[in-house]
Scaffold this active site. Structure first.
Site, PDB file in Angstrom:
ATOM      1  N   LYS A  13       0.833  -1.220   0.000  1.00 11.59           N
ATOM      2  CA  LYS A  13       0.000   0.000   0.000  1.00 11.59           C
ATOM      3  C   LYS A  13       0.862   1.263   0.000  1.00 11.59           C
ATOM      4  O   LYS A  13       0.571   2.211  -0.722  1.00 11.59           O
ATOM      5  CB  LYS A  13      -0.930   0.029   1.222  1.00 11.59           C
ATOM      6  CG  LYS A  13      -1.946  -1.093   1.250  1.00 11.59           C
ATOM      7  CD  LYS A  13      -3.001  -0.879   2.328  1.00 11.59           C
ATOM      8  CE  LYS A  13      -2.465  -0.785   3.739  1.00 11.59           C
ATOM      9  NZ  LYS A  13      -1.784  -2.011   4.240  1.00 11.59           N
ATOM     10  N   ARG A  86     -10.293   0.722   8.620  1.00  9.33           N
ATOM     11  CA  ARG A  86      -9.648  -0.541   8.962  1.00  9.33           C
ATOM     12  C   ARG A  86     -10.660  -1.546   9.514  1.00  9.33           C
ATOM     13  O   ARG A  86     -10.322  -2.677   9.791  1.00  9.33           O
ATOM     14  CB  ARG A  86      -8.634  -0.209  10.035  1.00  9.33           C
ATOM     15  CG  ARG A  86      -7.436  -1.068  10.184  1.00  9.33           C
ATOM     16  CD  ARG A  86      -6.376  -0.829   9.185  1.00  9.33           C
ATOM     17  NE  ARG A  86      -5.090  -1.299   9.642  1.00  9.33           N
ATOM     18  CZ  ARG A  86      -3.953  -0.689   9.369  1.00  9.33           C
ATOM     19  NH1 ARG A  86      -3.929   0.389   8.642  1.00  9.33           N
ATOM     20  NH2 ARG A  86      -2.815  -1.198   9.798  1.00  9.33           N
ATOM     21  N   ARG A 125      11.151  -6.647   5.708  1.00  7.00           N
ATOM     22  CA  ARG A 125      11.180  -5.216   5.405  1.00  7.00           C
ATOM     23  C   ARG A 125      12.169  -4.480   6.318  1.00  7.00           C
ATOM     24  O   ARG A 125      12.257  -4.775   7.497  1.00  7.00           O
ATOM     25  CB  ARG A 125       9.759  -4.652   5.605  1.00  7.00           C
ATOM     26  CG  ARG A 125       9.673  -3.144   5.437  1.00  7.00           C
ATOM     27  CD  ARG A 125       8.270  -2.688   5.143  1.00  7.00           C
ATOM     28  NE  ARG A 125       7.341  -2.874   6.257  1.00  7.00           N
ATOM     29  CZ  ARG A 125       6.040  -2.597   6.176  1.00  7.00           C
ATOM     30  NH1 ARG A 125       5.512  -2.159   5.041  1.00  7.00           N
ATOM     31  NH2 ARG A 125       5.251  -2.787   7.214  1.00  7.00           N
ATOM     32  N   ARG A 157      10.967  -1.991  11.507  1.00  3.60           N
ATOM     33  CA  ARG A 157       9.875  -1.376  12.262  1.00  3.60           C
ATOM     34  C   ARG A 157       9.548  -2.288  13.429  1.00  3.60           C
ATOM     35  O   ARG A 157       9.485  -3.506  13.254  1.00  3.60           O
ATOM     36  CB  ARG A 157       8.635  -1.261  11.347  1.00  3.60           C
ATOM     37  CG  ARG A 157       8.372   0.126  10.836  1.00  3.60           C
ATOM     38  CD  ARG A 157       7.286   0.131   9.791  1.00  3.60           C
ATOM     39  NE  ARG A 157       5.965  -0.280  10.262  1.00  3.60           N
ATOM     40  CZ  ARG A 157       4.862  -0.192   9.523  1.00  3.60           C
ATOM     41  NH1 ARG A 157       4.927   0.301   8.296  1.00  3.60           N
ATOM     42  NH2 ARG A 157       3.703  -0.584   9.994  1.00  3.60           N
ATOM     43  N   ARG A 168      -0.806  -8.470  13.558  1.00  5.09           N
ATOM     44  CA  ARG A 168      -1.396  -7.490  12.627  1.00  5.09           C
ATOM     45  C   ARG A 168      -2.131  -8.197  11.499  1.00  5.09           C
ATOM     46  O   ARG A 168      -3.188  -7.745  11.055  1.00  5.09           O
ATOM     47  CB  ARG A 168      -0.301  -6.587  12.050  1.00  5.09           C
ATOM     48  CG  ARG A 168       0.238  -5.601  13.069  1.00  5.09           C
ATOM     49  CD  ARG A 168       1.574  -5.030  12.660  1.00  5.09           C
ATOM     50  NE  ARG A 168       1.503  -4.230  11.451  1.00  5.09           N
ATOM     51  CZ  ARG A 168       2.509  -4.064  10.606  1.00  5.09           C
ATOM     52  NH1 ARG A 168       3.664  -4.653  10.815  1.00  5.09           N
ATOM     53  NH2 ARG A 168       2.364  -3.304   9.556  1.00  5.09           N
TER      54      ARG A 168
END
Ligand code: AMP
Length: 216
Positions: A13, A86, A125, A157, A168
Site C-alpha cells: 500500500k 480498517r 522489510r 519497524r 497485525r
C-alpha cells in the site's frame, strides 16, 4: 474524490500510494504514517497510539476517525486513504463524515495478497528514517544495512517483528478484510493481484484510476 487503498500489511500500500500520488496528484493520507510521525514527535495522539501500534492492535476508532476528519479538509480534494478505514465501524463513520459534505467513497482499490506472502514481506522489510523502504529479500540495499539514498542505518519497524506482524495479519483478516465485501456491495471495489511485481501492480492500478479521473 475519495479513493481508498485496502490490503494486508505488507501488500504494498505504501509503495503504490506514493506512485499513485506522484502520477495522479492525490493527497496521501496514511493513518499508519501519521501515527508513526506523532509517536516520533511524542505528541498527545502519539502517546495515545503507541501502545496499540507497537503491539499490532488497532488504535481506538474514535481517535482515528477524529484524526482523519481533521485531515479531509478540502471538499474539492483528491484524497487517497491508505490504512483507513480498517474495520466496519470506521467505514461507516467515514460514510457519515462524507455524507455531511455531500460526498461519498468513489473508488476502493484492493491489493489481494496471501497471508503467507504478507508475513514474508513484513518480516524482511527494513526502513530508513529518511522514508526509504527496502526488503532484504526483494529489494536489498546496495550496502548491507545502509540506506542507498542517505547512507543511514536501516532498521526494522518494531511492529514488523515476527510476533507483532502475525498479530497485525490476524487483525487484518478478522476486521479489515470484511471491508472487501462491504465495498463490493457498494459497487466501488476494484481488485488487483498484490502478489505481482510493484511495476505490474502500479500499471494495473493506473489503468483503473485513470478512467475514473477522466470521467470527473
Ligand atoms: P500501517 O502502517 O497501516 O500498517 O499501520 C500501523 C499501525 O497503526 C497499525 O497496526 C495500527 O496500530 C495503527 N493504525 C493505522 N491505521 C489505523 C486505523 N485506521 N485504525 C486503527 N489503527 C490504525
Amino acid at each position: 474524490m475519495i479513493t481508498i487503498l485496502i490490503g494486508a500489511p505488507g501488500s504494498g500500500k505504501g509503495t503504490q500510494s506514493s506512485l499513485l500520488c506522484e502520477r495522479f496528484g492525490f493527497t496521501h493520507l496514511s493513518t499508519g504514517d501519521i501515527f508513526r510521525a506523532e509517536m516520533a514527535a511524542k505528541s498527545d495522539i502519539g502517546h495515545k497510539a503507541a501502545e496499540y501500534v507497537n503491539s499490532g492492535k488497532l488504535v481506538p476508532d474514535a481517535v482515528v476517525t477524529e484524526m482523519v476528519a481533521g485531515k479531509l479538509d478540502d471538499p474539492q480534494g483528491r484524497y487517497l486513504l491508505d490504512g483507513f478505514p480498517r474495520n466496519l465501524a470506521q467505514a461507516q463513520a467515514l460514510s457519515g463524515l462524507l455524507a455531511q459534505r455531500k460526498a461519498a467513497v468513489d473508488l476502493v482499490l484492493f491489493l489481494d495478497l496471501t497471508p503467507e506472502e504478507a508475513m514474508k514481506r513484513l518480516t524482511s522489510r527494513r526502513i530508513c528514517p529518511c522514508g526509504e523502504v527496502f526488503n532484504v529479500l526483494s529489494r536489498p540495499p546496495q550496502t548491507e544495512g545502509k540506506c542507498d539514498k542517505c547512507g543511514k542505518d536501516l532498521v526494522q519497524r518494531e511492529d514488523d517483528s515476527e510476533g507483532t506482524a502475525r498479530k497485525r495479519l490476524m487483525v487484518y483478516e478478522d476486521l479489515t478484510r470484511p471491508l472487501v465485501a462491504y465495498y463490493k456491495a457498494e459497487g466501488v471495489l476494484q481488485e488487483v493481484d498484490g502478489g505481482s511485481s510493484p511495476e505490474t501492480v502500479a500499471s494495473a492500478l493506473a489503468e483503473i484510476v485513470a478512467p475514473q479521473l477522466g470521467a470527473r
